[in-house]
Scaffold this active site. Structure first.
Site, short mmCIF file in Angstrom:
data_model
loop_
_atom_site.label_atom_id
_atom_site.label_comp_id
_atom_site.label_asym_id
_atom_site.label_seq_id
_atom_site.Cartn_x
_atom_site.Cartn_y
_atom_site.Cartn_z
N ARG A 158 0.84 -1.20 0.00
CA ARG A 158 0.00 0.00 0.00
C ARG A 158 0.87 1.24 0.00
O ARG A 158 1.37 1.67 1.04
CB ARG A 158 -0.95 0.01 1.20
CG ARG A 158 -1.81 1.29 1.22
CD ARG A 158 -3.09 1.21 2.00
NE ARG A 158 -2.92 1.20 3.43
CZ ARG A 158 -3.89 1.54 4.30
NH1 ARG A 158 -5.10 1.87 3.85
NH2 ARG A 158 -3.67 1.49 5.59
N ASP A 442 -4.73 4.30 14.29
CA ASP A 442 -3.89 4.74 13.17
C ASP A 442 -4.46 6.03 12.61
O ASP A 442 -5.30 6.68 13.24
CB ASP A 442 -3.79 3.64 12.11
CG ASP A 442 -5.14 3.32 11.46
OD1 ASP A 442 -6.15 3.99 11.79
OD2 ASP A 442 -5.20 2.41 10.61
#
Length: 545
Positions: A158, A442
């Protein structure tokens, strides 16, 4: 290099050997070619995002499904065998966290989200180390990793999203856009090896707003295959539908990348934050306390997930859910729940997604893998659920924007302040994730937390459990100071930690007090003088800015 000028920051302390291995002349030449080829189209993409936002603010945007490909007969290209089972990935795995990344390579899961985005803090040190660790892993030379590279879970790479800039590299006089930087170096060093071994090249693409953006990624993939001599369609990608605008055109998004598609993924917190980003200044879009009132059972999120599953399965693509953020308690802490209770709560939440028809999802905690694999074995006996086609006949475009009723609570206010504050604090330490109250946090949870704070102040949201007290900037300031005082007494002891927490406070106040909504907290931090000066100084870099 003819026609290209590439300037790159020097090596961080003690990473000179890794730096030399990654930034070879050939790698920089490939990066320069990629940027020269696509930088103008990336600029156009970013300009189109601004135009879209202006249309919404001018009241010229209406919620309606816009999928020209809906009436066409088409399917995505056939998936390789290893991509047909996508039941379990480990999420938020920053390759700069060498120990965690290496541990994940031994896990009994289908894939690892090798993350340069939400779970990664893009200091120059982390970026260089992350690229180096991925490259070493692919070539079978990462210390402590399994000897058989083909036995790894699939490395689902990613790169950063288009909102991020790599400030430490300049090509043709301009700082390089983050995803092109990550992608170019990962591909140059690893593409042929991964393709030959049949373990890639597979990507997650995040923060997509529109089919034109995945169309650009499709062009980048095709160009790369031509440049590196790979068969067409070797590169595959799963697109994260984590922006509200993308939800209205997800079929066209899948169509635009059909030669290279794995499927689509639905999350919750980035998606909810995007609703505030696009419409949060209107009272009808006031999002209530997320822990109390916002979950995948709410119609606006349930419809989004069912729609995504239907679109994917109709076109032969896989539909995956978001990440279970809960983690099992460690021996050091006094846990509110036992291991078994935590696992059961995760299984209950994920069973809803499995029953809806998802083909997979992510977890963070490696200690839950056996329990989740057992859940999948019990729920389904095939590689995927492509035969499940949810009924979407009653799902309207308006229903995706029907915000649940509910108020704001003191607990919710405290939680949002704590998550946003500690996220910034941990970015200043160089970490993209942290642990709080039995969950991993996150940038996705930081986004929704600070977005709600901004919106609650803007709307003067009422606290339902505090005698109709209104959320104001003063109340947020006071609450934040109490949280910081408690941290000083509990864990934030050293002068450097306290200085960092104080910096985080002022950076957060800047974001939630802004007259105009700050689009991405990660962009805001990455571009900030404080963040870059702190880390560049620590790493002994020439550029202190």
């Amino acid at each position: 290099m003819k026609g290209q000028e590439i300037l790159i920051e020097s090596a961080p302390h003690r990473l000179e050997a890794a730096y030399k291995e990654i930034f070879t002349e050939g790698a920089l030449q490939f990066l320069g070619q990629l940027v020269s080829q696509f930088d103008r189209e990336v600029e156009q993409l970013l300009q189109n995002r601004v135009k879209r936002r202006l249309l919404i603010q001018e009241g010229k945007w209406t919620p309606e499904f816009q999928n020209r490909s809906e009436s066409l007969e088409w399917k995505i290209n056939d998936l390789p065998d290893r991509l047909r089972n996508r039941k379990l990935d480990l999420g938020d795995v920053s390759p700069a966290n060498t120990i965690h990344f290496t541990d994940c390579l031994y896990a009994e899961v289908q894939g690892i989200q090798v993350d340069f985005d939400d779970g990664h803090c893009p200091t120059w040190r982390n970026t260089v180390l992350g690229l180096f660790n991925v490259t070493r892993a692919v070539h079978g030379s990462l210390q402590g990793a399994p000897l058989d590279v083909q036995a790894y879970p699939l490395l689902m790479l990613r790169p950063r999203a288009f909102n991020m800039i790599e400030h430490h590299c300049i090509v043709n006089g301009k700082e390089v856009i983050g995803p092109l930087f990550d992608y170019a170096l990962l591909m140059y060093h690893n593409a042929r090896t991964m393709a030959n071994l049949g373990i890639g090249l597979y990507f997650y693409l995040s923060k997509i707003e529109d089919p034109s953006e995945t169309q650009l990624w499709n062009k980048i993939f095709t160009w790369t295959e031509d440049q590196l001599g790979l068969p067409g369609g070797t590169i595959k990608a799963c697109v994260l539908i984590e922006n509200i605008l993308a939800a209205f055109c997800m079929e066209d998004i899948l169509y635009s990348i059909k030669e290279h598609a794995i499927g689509l993924n639905c999350g919750i917190w980035d998606y909810c934050a995007s609703i505030i980003a696009k419409f949060g200044w209107k009272r009808e879009f006031l999002l209530p306390d997320r822990n109390k009132y916002v979950n995948m059972g709410q119609p606006f999120l349930r419809n989004y997930m069912r729609l995504l599953i239907n679109v994917c399965h109709k076109r032969g693509a896989l539909a995956t859910g978001g990440m279970a953020a809960k983690i099992l308690p460690t021996g050091k802490e006094k846990a509110a729940l036992s291991d078994q209770e935590v696992i059961e709560s995760v299984k209950m939440a994920k069973s809803v997604e499995i029953d809806a028809g998802v083909d997979g999802f992510m977890i963070y905690d490696l200690r839950m893998i056996d329990a989740i694999n057992e859940l999948w074995d019990r729920k389904t006996h095939s590689d995927n659920q492509l035969t499940v086609l949810p009924n979407i006949s009653q799902i309207t475009a308006d229903s995706l924007l029907q915000i649940p009723k509910g108020g704001v609570t003191i607990d919710g206010l405290n939680n949002n302040i704590t998550v946003a504050l500690l996220f910034i604090y941990h970015w200043l330490t160089g970490s993209g994730v942290f642990f709080l109250n039995g969950a991993v946090e996150d940038s996705a949870t930081a986004e929704i937390s600070r977005s709600q704070l901004w919106q609650w102040i803007r709307m003067g949201a009422v606290l339902e459990d505090a005698d109709r007290t209104v959320v104001s900037r003063r109340l947020v300031y006071q609450t934040m100071d109490k949280i910081i005082s408690a941290a000083y007494r509990a864990w934030c002891i050293t002068p450097s930690d306290r200085k960092r927490l104080l910096s985080a406070k002022f950076m957060l106040l800047d974001v939630i007090s802004s007259r105009h909504y700050v689009e991405y907290i990660t962009t805001h931090l990455n571009d900030s003088h404080k963040f870059r000066t702190l880390h560049n100084k620590n790493d002994g870099l020439m550029a202190k800015l």
